[in-house]
Design an enzyme around this catalytic site. Structure first.
Site, mmCIF file in Angstrom:
data_model
loop_
_atom_site.group_PDB
_atom_site.id
_atom_site.type_symbol
_atom_site.label_atom_id
_atom_site.label_comp_id
_atom_site.label_asym_id
_atom_site.label_seq_id
_atom_site.Cartn_x
_atom_site.Cartn_y
_atom_site.Cartn_z
ATOM 1 C CG ASN A 89 -1.863 -1.203 1.209
ATOM 2 O OD1 ASN A 89 -2.123 -1.766 0.154
ATOM 3 N ND2 ASN A 89 -2.357 -1.584 2.368
ATOM 4 C CG HIS A 106 4.163 -1.492 -4.809
ATOM 5 N ND1 HIS A 106 3.027 -2.258 -4.741
ATOM 6 C CD2 HIS A 106 5.144 -2.324 -5.263
ATOM 7 C CE1 HIS A 106 3.302 -3.500 -5.144
ATOM 8 N NE2 HIS A 106 4.582 -3.562 -5.459
ATOM 9 N N GLY A 173 -4.827 -9.310 3.202
ATOM 10 C CA GLY A 173 -5.476 -8.501 2.168
ATOM 11 C C GLY A 173 -4.686 -8.388 0.883
ATOM 12 C CB SER A 175 -5.603 -11.115 -4.550
ATOM 13 O OG SER A 175 -4.977 -10.209 -5.443
#
Ligand SMILES: [Zn+2]
Length: 247
Positions: A89, A106, A173, A175
């Site tokens: 995030n 990121h 959270g 995937s």
């Protein structure tokens, strides 16, 4: 000393109202993802990309951490130096919840970066000015501090380091669409996955059809609702005197 690796993704911040392009069919807040999140888009129209991140940053100011952010921030305090939390995030909700040591794989929305000297500096929630220059080297163009498609993500080196150092892996959270978590889970005997949905594995080389089958525990809940269950597993694990090992 037992250490815990946490890898979090969009599902951690979803309950705080942060939307991502992954659950919106390639559109992120009505923008074409490839235009605003790729090096190609940046080269073609850096003003549009800057505007996009200015808007996201402005929105972030009013977002609040949810229960999962708060519990994870407390976990960092309770087990100081023994938690390696890597997040995909770019928001600052973990920091708003009091966390100090989160590694943003990121990048971060509340920072800018110089294109020349690569100095990173905080701008909080304000917009990047059209002709904003680097405060470090003085005369070079700055940009958002978010990794784009087509770019190297330098903090990925922390992933392999965390896998080596830690003996419990918690995926929250995520995937596995950006970072494949199956090969990471395979390295750990002790692991927890938290996801409200069962996710299929993506590689044809994985014999098990679901990602959760590679984990020791599967808590099929939203991040914020899963924390009590996660904590009881973590506490038991940290207290146990049994020898722990990688697989
Ligand atoms: Zn500079």
């Amino acid at each position: 000393m037992k250490k815990i690796m946490i890898l979090s993704g969009a599902g951690l911040s979803a309950e705080s109202g942060i939307s991502t392009f992954r659950d919106s069919n390639g559109l992120w807040e009505n923008h074409d993802v490839m235009k605003v999140c790729s090096t190609k888009g940046w080269i073609e129209d850096h003003k549009a990309v800057t505007k996009f991140y200015n808007e996201r940053r402005h929105e972030l100011e009013f977002k609040k951490p949810n229960n999962a952010h708060k519990v994870l921030a407390q976990l960092e305090k309770d087990y100081r130096g023994r938690i390696i939390h890597l997040t995909q995030n770019i928001d600052d909700l973990m920091e708003k919840a009091g966390a100090k040591e989160v590694i943003h794989l990121h990048g971060t929305l509340t920072d800018l970066r110089c294109e020349a000297c690569t100095k990173i500096y905080s701008i909080g929630y304000r917009a990047q000015g059209e002709s904003e220059k680097c405060p470090n080297c003085g005369n070079n163009r700055v940009r958002h501090n978010v990794v784009m498609f087509g770019e190297h993500a330098p903090n990925y080196s922390y992933l392999s380091q965390a896998i080596k150092e830690c003996s419990l892996f918690i995926a929250i959270g995520t995937s596995g669409a950006v970072i494949d978590i199956v090969p990471i889970a395979k390295e750990f005997k002790n692991s927890i996955i938290i996801d409200p949905k069962r996710q299929s594995t993506r590689s044809m080389y994985d014999p098990k059809p679901h990602i959760d089958e590679y984990f020791e525990y599967f808590i099929q809940k939203k991040a914020g609702e899963s924390m009590d269950e996660m904590l009881s597993i973590v506490d038991e694990y940290m207290k146990s005197s049994s020898k722990y090992k990688h697989k």
